[in-house]
Design a protein around this motif. Sequence first.
Motif, PDB file in Angstrom:
ATOM      1  N   THR A   1      18.826 -19.353  -4.884  1.00  0.00           N
ATOM      2  CA  THR A   1      19.093 -20.787  -4.741  1.00  0.00           C
ATOM      3  C   THR A   1      20.547 -20.952  -4.264  1.00  0.00           C
ATOM      4  O   THR A   1      20.843 -21.792  -3.410  1.00  0.00           O
ATOM      5  CB  THR A   1      18.862 -21.506  -6.085  1.00  0.00           C
ATOM      6  N   GLN A   2      21.422 -20.111  -4.812  1.00  0.00           N
ATOM      7  CA  GLN A   2      22.816 -20.146  -4.367  1.00  0.00           C
ATOM      8  C   GLN A   2      22.939 -19.668  -2.918  1.00  0.00           C
ATOM      9  O   GLN A   2      23.706 -20.216  -2.127  1.00  0.00           O
ATOM     10  CB  GLN A   2      23.681 -19.276  -5.305  1.00  0.00           C
ATOM     11  N   TRP A   3      22.158 -18.665  -2.599  1.00  0.00           N
ATOM     12  CA  TRP A   3      22.119 -18.189  -1.205  1.00  0.00           C
ATOM     13  C   TRP A   3      21.690 -19.323  -0.266  1.00  0.00           C
ATOM     14  O   TRP A   3      22.265 -19.520   0.801  1.00  0.00           O
ATOM     15  CB  TRP A   3      21.150 -17.009  -1.134  1.00  0.00           C
TER      16      TRP A   3
ATOM     17  N   ASP B   1      21.400 -29.630  -8.739  1.00  0.00           N
ATOM     18  CA  ASP B   1      20.257 -30.389  -9.229  1.00  0.00           C
ATOM     19  C   ASP B   1      19.005 -29.507  -9.282  1.00  0.00           C
ATOM     20  O   ASP B   1      18.811 -28.639  -8.429  1.00  0.00           O
ATOM     21  CB  ASP B   1      20.045 -31.541  -8.229  1.00  0.00           C
ATOM     22  N   THR B   2      18.136 -29.743 -10.258  1.00  0.00           N
ATOM     23  CA  THR B   2      16.903 -28.935 -10.349  1.00  0.00           C
ATOM     24  C   THR B   2      16.018 -29.075  -9.114  1.00  0.00           C
ATOM     25  O   THR B   2      15.215 -28.195  -8.835  1.00  0.00           O
ATOM     26  CB  THR B   2      16.015 -29.346 -11.549  1.00  0.00           C
ATOM     27  N   PHE B   3      16.168 -30.190  -8.408  1.00  0.00           N
ATOM     28  CA  PHE B   3      15.340 -30.346  -7.215  1.00  0.00           C
ATOM     29  C   PHE B   3      15.707 -29.347  -6.109  1.00  0.00           C
ATOM     30  O   PHE B   3      14.921 -29.134  -5.199  1.00  0.00           O
ATOM     31  CB  PHE B   3      15.400 -31.779  -6.695  1.00  0.00           C
ATOM     32  N   VAL B   4      16.898 -28.753  -6.217  1.00  0.00           N
ATOM     33  CA  VAL B   4      17.227 -27.678  -5.272  1.00  0.00           C
ATOM     34  C   VAL B   4      16.400 -26.435  -5.631  1.00  0.00           C
ATOM     35  O   VAL B   4      15.834 -25.784  -4.759  1.00  0.00           O
ATOM     36  CB  VAL B   4      18.732 -27.359  -5.275  1.00  0.00           C
ATOM     37  N   ASP B   5      16.292 -26.163  -6.926  1.00  0.00           N
ATOM     38  CA  ASP B   5      15.501 -25.005  -7.369  1.00  0.00           C
ATOM     39  C   ASP B   5      14.066 -25.099  -6.848  1.00  0.00           C
ATOM     40  O   ASP B   5      13.492 -24.123  -6.391  1.00  0.00           O
ATOM     41  CB  ASP B   5      15.430 -24.940  -8.903  1.00  0.00           C
TER      42      ASP B   5
END
Length: 818
Positions: A135-137, A499-503
């Motif tokens: 997710t960070q990538w 935000d969890t929506f990124v996950d």
Amino acid sequence: AETYDVRAVEQKWLPVWEQLQPFRADDDSPREKRYALTMFPYPSGDLHMGHAEVFSLHDVVARYWWQRGYEVLNPMGFDSFGLPAENAAIRNDEHPATYTRGNIARSIESCRHLATSFDWSRTFNTSDPEYYRWTQWLFLKLREQGLAYRKKSPVNWCPNDQTVLANEQVVQGMCERCGAEVTKRDLTQWYFKITDYAQELLDDLDVLEPTWPARVVTAQRNWIGRSEGAHVRFVVPGREEPLTVYTTRPDTLFGATFMVVAADAALAGDLVTDEQRPAYDDYLAEVRKATEIERLATDRPKTGVFLGVHAVNPVTGAEIPIYAADYVLADYGTGAIMAVPGQDQRDWDFAQVFDLPVVRTVEPPEGWEGDAFTGDGPAVNSANADISLDGLGVDEARRTTIAWLEQQGLGKGTVNYRLRDWLVSRQRFWGPPIPIVHCDACGEVAVPEDQLPVRLPDDLKGADLKPKGVSPLAAAEAWVNVDCPQCGGPAKRDSDTMDTFVDSSWYFLRYCSPHLEDRAFDTDLVDAWGPCDIYIGGVEHAVLHLLYARFVTKVLADLDLVGFREPFAAQLNQGFVINEGKKMSKSLGNGVNLGDQLREFGVDAIRLTLVFAGPPEDDIDWADVSPGGSLKFLQRAWRLSGDVTSAPGTDPASGDVALRRVTHRTVHDCEELIEGHRFNVVVARTMELVNATRKAIDSGCGPDDPAVREAAETVAILLSLVTPYVAEEMWERLGHEPTVARAGWPVVDPALLVEESVTAVVQVQGKVRARLEVSPEISDADLEAMALADAGVQRALEGKTVRKVIVRAPKLVNVVAG
Ligand code: ANZ
Ligand code: ZN
């Protein structure tokens, strides 16, 4: 009557299936691939009725595809970052991971007991470092593309959760999570530039429209909110810069009698005269307290303040006053409008309060007694020496004005979108840290990819995580202070999390290669499995998750990492499980506990009830359904398997044709019903087949007829989509090895789909010469042709000429000859 022991059957088959693993998706399978996805849950407790419902509906599709011979990817994981876990951790003085882990273990156990066909070998949690590393990538990839950036602007702020919220998370002015009233704050935050994709996100909805729920498509269209209009420049005497407005109605320019700037836009503070500044400052303080929804409400009394300056209307030459008011938003268009009270109700209301002139530029219909007229009609009061719009309709007047403005260098036709960039940073702990380091010398520095993941510290818990308006990570000194990856000097980590929506914007890609250690996902496997052939989940995600996932897919497609541009080819939204007409809730005391229901009626009866209750999109009122009735039906179906006396493998070809017709018609229709998501009708048709089989056994062809075996086996296969335990039990009793789930779909014999026949009588000169077995649907022409071709009829006609043929399909043909 004989019954089976529900509990014993559940205990018997679960370990057998665990052993067989019938639903492991094989990447290398030569079969055609299908990807069945259902929205993964937040592990905020154990599973509830809603989960049981969506998983049961979803399982019908996934299990059907397996039976049809596809290789099916049907994964499940947990959206385990986010506020519920964090708030629980604060309450219980623990680390959010502890709470998360417990709930996930419980939920997986419940899913297993429910006999869902998920492939657990591919599961992951978004809070696992092995996942959030990627997710960070993703964040860094977006940043490299110029699609992740930081800016300071007024943002939605939840005073209860002490964090910013995305526009999509503000529902009618309230925090989507906790219900608190959302306020505004000026903060520097990270954004994803979803607006770059606004047009494509809109255009591709046309492609999705046939296979997506209409309400989702409409919600996304409205959210993106494309409007076509113009930017118009107004000269402000004494000021170098003109005042530019965005309008969707350039045709109304002659009616612009004043202007309004968003009170909280920098522009307002810029324009205001010294004399008016104290009044403006007071007003601004008031405005900051109001929420966006209040500010935009049309029925709210209009407030504002004169800024002490004027602008010149470019077509009328009139000097018109400039006001600051809160009904104009700072972050939409240019933050300033030309006000046309004759055609815009909010402008009308403002004009009444401040006693400003109204000039109608569209003629209202005869007898019009309303305020602003927003409809179409001929332009009036809209001519000067240079340009005349009078008599033109709105569209033509709009085009004419834009052409004139462009020619005069006074403005430009534009397209505008309501969609804002996606605010992704959160001042909370339980999310992936933003992989950025702030260095005094180098500025913003990306954490190098090989240093990912930036792990969350695991020594914070309880009160350490309390919301303070800045991320709890900012206070974790040992974590925050690092060496700059670029110059090696002292620097600080960005302490916000995503935000969890990124996950959840990319998790469906990870399932295709869930254990990959050196990449987020394998492009070849993603392209082999994806896009998802069906996505089943709640309509509450219509504009949040579904829009973000579409955006991220398009970005990754532009990076050549994904071979498709839309992640979810088809979609289905299930209804809610309610009780006595109301949403289940603690305060109403009308909750129905899934565990209790499963204990009382068994998994199969609950699954059957959920699927049978009605069309999947409709709400299910638990007060109207009968799990006891479901169980009774399952017992009846199961009894068939005990009554069959022919041996397994008996060829059904010689069996009772009437029963065979019912069986084959049922299978054929169920194929169409499942493709059309009419799962409740599939159950109804299975019930009919059970009845027909029972009748054949008791008062028809008898239990030894091969058609009875065929029918009972078909019942078991149909039930394997909905009620796996009893289906397996039937299958065994019918003399087969497990598992019925992979038995294969019955092959329909098209000959058995022909409707029952009727007997048509053919007369020649009043004498019956033939009886024909024909379809009840046969046409007059076909019946006549068949009759005349019949050997007996031809013999009777020998040497004669046919004078007249009277046809009454399907029963009678009368030939007159002579
Ligand atoms: C003059 C006018 C005349 C307008 C008229 C409307 C009707 P949508 O469709 O939502 O894009 N507007 C522009 N910027 C605004 C802002 N920052 N805050 C609030 N309102 C704003 O709406 C665009 C219209 O909303 C624009 O067209 C502008 O008012 C207003 F008979 O300009 B109009
Ligand atoms: Zn540095």
